[in-house]
Scaffold this motif. Structure first.
Motif, PDB file in Angstrom:
ATOM      1  N   PHE A  58       0.892  -1.092  -0.031  1.00 37.53           N
ATOM      2  CA  PHE A  58       0.014  -0.041  -0.124  1.00 37.53           C
ATOM      3  C   PHE A  58       0.759   1.120  -0.055  1.00 37.53           C
ATOM      4  N   GLU A  59       2.004   1.457   0.820  1.00 37.71           N
ATOM      5  CA  GLU A  59       2.905   2.341   0.744  1.00 37.71           C
ATOM      6  C   GLU A  59       3.416   2.627  -0.518  1.00 37.71           C
ATOM      7  N   GLY A  60       3.981   1.452  -1.184  1.00 36.67           N
ATOM      8  CA  GLY A  60       4.533   1.643  -2.373  1.00 36.67           C
ATOM      9  C   GLY A  60       3.536   1.991  -3.435  1.00 36.67           C
ATOM     10  N   VAL A  61       2.316   1.758  -3.590  1.00 34.86           N
ATOM     11  CA  VAL A  61       1.468   2.274  -4.331  1.00 34.86           C
ATOM     12  C   VAL A  61       1.099   3.775  -4.158  1.00 34.86           C
ATOM     13  N   LEU A  62       1.138   4.137  -2.988  1.00 30.45           N
ATOM     14  CA  LEU A  62       0.784   5.600  -2.432  1.00 30.45           C
ATOM     15  C   LEU A  62       1.925   6.308  -3.155  1.00 30.45           C
ATOM     16  N   ALA A  63       3.075   5.880  -2.678  1.00 34.37           N
ATOM     17  CA  ALA A  63       4.341   6.863  -3.149  1.00 34.37           C
ATOM     18  C   ALA A  63       4.375   7.071  -4.647  1.00 34.37           C
ATOM     19  N   TYR A  64       4.196   5.920  -5.458  1.00 31.26           N
ATOM     20  CA  TYR A  64       4.326   6.189  -6.984  1.00 31.26           C
ATOM     21  C   TYR A  64       3.266   6.938  -7.533  1.00 31.26           C
ATOM     22  N   GLY A  65       2.020   6.796  -6.760  1.00 33.57           N
ATOM     23  CA  GLY A  65       0.755   7.573  -7.132  1.00 33.57           C
ATOM     24  C   GLY A  65       0.977   8.814  -6.934  1.00 33.57           C
ATOM     25  N   LEU A  67       3.781  10.451  -6.808  1.00 30.70           N
ATOM     26  CA  LEU A  67       4.858  10.979  -7.806  1.00 30.70           C
ATOM     27  C   LEU A  67       4.014  11.342  -9.208  1.00 30.70           C
ATOM     28  N   ALA A  68       2.976  10.338  -9.526  1.00 30.31           N
ATOM     29  CA  ALA A  68       2.405  10.507 -10.943  1.00 30.31           C
ATOM     30  C   ALA A  68       1.322  11.776 -10.915  1.00 30.31           C
ATOM     31  N   VAL A  69       0.927  12.012  -9.601  1.00 32.11           N
ATOM     32  CA  VAL A  69      -0.014  13.246  -9.324  1.00 32.11           C
ATOM     33  C   VAL A  69       0.895  14.492  -9.802  1.00 32.11           C
ATOM     34  N   LEU A 149      -2.628  14.820   0.333  1.00 31.39           N
ATOM     35  CA  LEU A 149      -3.048  15.078  -0.940  1.00 31.39           C
ATOM     36  C   LEU A 149      -3.118  16.670  -1.170  1.00 31.39           C
ATOM     37  N   LEU A 150      -3.515  17.572  -0.329  1.00 34.74           N
ATOM     38  CA  LEU A 150      -3.454  18.777  -0.930  1.00 34.74           C
ATOM     39  C   LEU A 150      -1.966  19.474  -0.803  1.00 34.74           C
ATOM     40  N   ALA A 151      -1.028  18.884   0.149  1.00 32.56           N
ATOM     41  CA  ALA A 151       0.209  19.293   0.113  1.00 32.56           C
ATOM     42  C   ALA A 151       0.791  18.820  -1.124  1.00 32.56           C
ATOM     43  N   VAL A 152       0.513  17.787  -1.614  1.00 24.20           N
ATOM     44  CA  VAL A 152       1.288  17.368  -2.925  1.00 24.20           C
ATOM     45  C   VAL A 152       0.779  18.119  -3.961  1.00 24.20           C
ATOM     46  N   MET A 153      -0.664  18.460  -4.039  1.00 25.47           N
ATOM     47  CA  MET A 153      -1.259  19.461  -4.916  1.00 25.47           C
ATOM     48  C   MET A 153      -0.331  20.863  -5.197  1.00 25.47           C
ATOM     49  N   VAL A 154      -0.316  21.278  -3.877  1.00 23.41           N
ATOM     50  CA  VAL A 154       0.489  22.695  -3.780  1.00 23.41           C
ATOM     51  C   VAL A 154       1.733  22.491  -4.042  1.00 23.41           C
ATOM     52  N   VAL A 191       8.768  15.400 -16.767  1.00 29.53           N
ATOM     53  CA  VAL A 191       7.793  14.561 -16.092  1.00 29.53           C
ATOM     54  C   VAL A 191       8.035  12.868 -16.454  1.00 29.53           C
ATOM     55  N   TYR A 192       8.654  12.821 -17.573  1.00 28.17           N
ATOM     56  CA  TYR A 192       8.804  11.441 -18.039  1.00 28.17           C
ATOM     57  C   TYR A 192      10.344  11.004 -17.141  1.00 28.17           C
ATOM     58  N   LEU A 193      11.285  11.902 -16.836  1.00 28.87           N
ATOM     59  CA  LEU A 193      12.144  11.385 -15.988  1.00 28.87           C
ATOM     60  C   LEU A 193      11.757  11.073 -14.561  1.00 28.87           C
ATOM     61  N   LEU A 194      10.665  11.751 -14.077  1.00 32.38           N
ATOM     62  CA  LEU A 194      10.093  11.916 -12.792  1.00 32.38           C
ATOM     63  C   LEU A 194       9.393  10.535 -12.658  1.00 32.38           C
ATOM     64  N   ILE A 195       8.734   9.989 -13.720  1.00 34.44           N
ATOM     65  CA  ILE A 195       7.743   8.781 -13.645  1.00 34.44           C
ATOM     66  C   ILE A 195       8.878   7.555 -13.712  1.00 34.44           C
ATOM     67  N   ILE A 196       9.819   7.647 -14.615  1.00 32.48           N
ATOM     68  CA  ILE A 196      10.820   6.530 -14.498  1.00 32.48           C
ATOM     69  C   ILE A 196      11.862   6.654 -13.346  1.00 32.48           C
ATOM     70  N   LEU A 197      11.526   7.472 -12.809  1.00 37.54           N
ATOM     71  CA  LEU A 197      12.784   7.624 -11.539  1.00 37.54           C
ATOM     72  C   LEU A 197      12.750   6.194 -10.676  1.00 37.54           C
TER      73      LEU A 197
END
Length: 577
Positions: A58-65, A67-69, A149-154, A191-197
């Motif tokens: 669950f933590e891994g999915v959240l971290a990558y999610g 990052l994608a946001v 989520l609000l902090a990530v959006m900011v 963004v591409y480099l960010l996603i494949i990080l």
């Protein structure tokens, strides 16, 4: 002051919404329905796998999610931020009033949340709240997830603002038209480099790391703080306090850091874009020799080339090609633990596979470039109507340059790929010659769709075709490609495959059986007379490609003589007097 500015923005939003046309309301309704269907689909998927999302997974999915946001928020939020900072119609009035620049900036910053960030916020929070209700998490999960989520959006929105405020100081005002293109390219790469990080930082694949519960990022990475805070809150543990506090602090720092460049990047940047290039250097007069006039078809093609040569935005159409070859092939092989030499193989196999891939790429670009050449005449359409040129000359002039540009670009790439894969000279010549013939038809189809569905948006010049016409062009290009591939594939299939074709024909019925029987017959002829069948295949390929091109070019010429109509999208940078 901030309260007054926000109230004014709200009134502008309401009045703008009320003054929309009926087509805009239909578009809003379709957008809401698509978002609703997507939410239902993703929510059902999360509910279906909710039983396996536990602990470190669950933590891994959240971290990558998260990052994608951040990545998608930067990618899709950059045009919106640019519009808020430099293209909003109310800035002409606000900058003339005794209002501090920072108040205007914060108003625009808060207003930005009502667009792309709000959509992403809904898309993320609805499925994750549904997941919490399905699994039965602790009540702390909901407010903590909301704050994280609000902090990530900011953070994502602040990076988008920082991109605009910094690049406006680097890009010359004379290149203001290419400003958004530069930002789109840089943000896409970022963004591409960010996603494949995660794949670049680890030895294992992303999926394997998530399923095995391995951490995607080190402990000091903020995305780990976000996933840790949500995971701790879901179990009712107060261990979420420290990572949540660190995330909120980072969000505040990102906002303050972006606001450092407000005065120079916001007000000065707006003035810079509004006034243009400023002083221009005096050009020294040079004697120009009198040149002979070119044929109208050649002259129109040269004019199209000069327009594309001057404007960087015209070449943005080839950006997916860069991401495909550099990102997918190179990065995929290297991160997969292999090397580029693994792509090599027998040229009898790599050559036909590469030809099909290149043809699919041609179908993507040729029609789009040809259709864009028509909408490019939006501001010069009246000149086109009074020129002593026939519709046939205009159509042919646009056709040959629209075919030549992608052909040269992709041929250079094919030569590099072929040298790396070790193709023979005959394979080089055959592949380039066949694609040169086949792609003419795609350009002809694209030119015709440009005459019936052209659209011009000054703020988005890459979007030069109506949505319905663009969709039909995409379908028509690949349908034509399938038809043209019939003789092409028959030339490539070895005669040893006739037994397989006969077996498929005997075991199948209907269309598949008929196709297999046809292939078997052609392979028998090819075995008996290989030279004759090869010549017939080449003739058939030329007839189909040139015939389709001639048909649609004549239709385009007739449409140009009758008069083409280009839908003009109203500019939002300034109001008409």
């Amino acid at each position: 002051m901030m309260k007054v500015l926000l109230a004014n923005q709200w009134k502008i939003f309401i009045n703008t919404f009320k003054s929309q046309s009926s087509k805009s309301y239909v578009g809003y309704l379709i957008t809401f329905l698509l978002i609703g269907f997507f939410l239902i689909w993703i929510t059902n998927g999360i509910v279906a796998i909710s039983g396996s999302l536990s602990g470190y997974i669950f933590e891994g999915v959240l971290a990558y999610g998260m990052l994608a946001v951040i990545g998608f928020l930067i990618l899709f939020g950059l045009p919106q931020v640019f519009k808020q900072l430099y293209s909003a119609t109310d800035l002409n009035l606000l900058f003339t009033m005794p209002i501090p620049t920072k108040y205007i900036f914060w108003t625009k910053y808060i207003q930005s949340f009502a667009g792309i960030p709000l959509i992403f916020f809904i898309i993320v929070i609805v499925p994750m709240f549904t997941y919490g209700a399905t699994v039965g998490v602790h009540m702390l999960y909901y407010p903590v997830f909301f704050l994280v989520l609000l902090a990530v959006m900011v953070i994502g929105l602040s990076i988008a603002y920082l991109f605009n405020l910094l690049l406006i100081q680097i890009i010359p005002a004379s290149r203001a038209n290419e400003f958004m293109t530069v930002m789109s390219v840089l943000s896409g790469v970022f963004v591409y480099l960010l996603i494949i990080l995660p794949d670049m930082m680890a030895e294992r694949s992303l999926t394997e790391m998530i399923l095995t519960g391995l951490p995607l990022f080190p402990e000091w990475v903020p995305l780990t703080w976000a996933s840790k805070a949500i995971s701790e809150a879901s179990t009712g543990s107060f261990g979420f306090i420290l990572p949540l506090t660190m995330m909120v602090t980072l969000a505040i720092i990102s906002v303050l850091f972006a606001s450092i460049f407000v005065e120079k990047g916001f007000r000065t940047g707006w003035v810079k874009l509004s006034e243009g290039g400023g002083k221009r250097k005096k050009k020294t007069s040079e004697k120009v020799s009198k040149a002979e006039p070119n044929h109208p078809v050649i002259a129109i093609g040269k004019k199209e080339w000069l327009v594309m040569k001057r404007d960087m935005r015209e070449w943005l159409v080839f950006l997916p090609l860069l991401f495909f070859f550099v990102g997918y092939i190179f990065t995929g092989v290297i991160n997969g633990g292999g090397s580029l030499s693994d792509l090599r193989g027998p040229h009898e196999v790599t050559w036909p596979v590469a030809q099909v891939i290149f043809l699919l790429i041609y179908a993507m670009f040729n029609g789009q470039i040809a259709s864009s050449s028509v909408a490019r005449e939006a501001n010069n359409l009246w000149i086109l109507r009074i020129l002593p040129l026939s519709g046939k000359e205009i159509a042919l002039g646009k056709l040959w340059i629209s075919w030549l540009i992608p052909f040269v670009v992709l041929t250079v790439i094919e030569i590099i790929v072929g040298l790396f894969l070790g193709w023979t000279v005959l394979q080089f010549i055959a592949g380039i010659a066949m694609k040169a013939v086949m792609t003419i038809g795609i350009s002809g189809i694209g030119l015709w769709f440009g005459t019936i569905g052209a659209k011009y948006n000054p703020e988005n010049p890459q979007n030069r075709l109506k949505f319905g016409s663009a969709l039909l062009l995409f379908i028509a290009s690949y349908v034509y490609l399938l038809l043209a591939l019939i003789p092409y594939v028959l030339l490539l299939i070895p005669t040893e495959a006739k037994e397989l074709a006969q077996e498929v024909a005997s075991d199948s019925s209907g269309v598949f059986g008929l196709a297999a029987s046809f292939v078997h017959t052609v392979l028998v002829w090819k075995e008996a007379s290989p030279v004759l069948v090869t010549l017939l295949g080449i003739i058939l390929l030329v007839v189909v490609s040139v015939g389709i091109c001639a048909l649609f070019t004549s239709l385009s010429a007739r449409k140009m003589e009758q008069g083409i109509e280009i839908e003009m999208v109203q500019q939002t940078k300034s109001l008409r007097l």
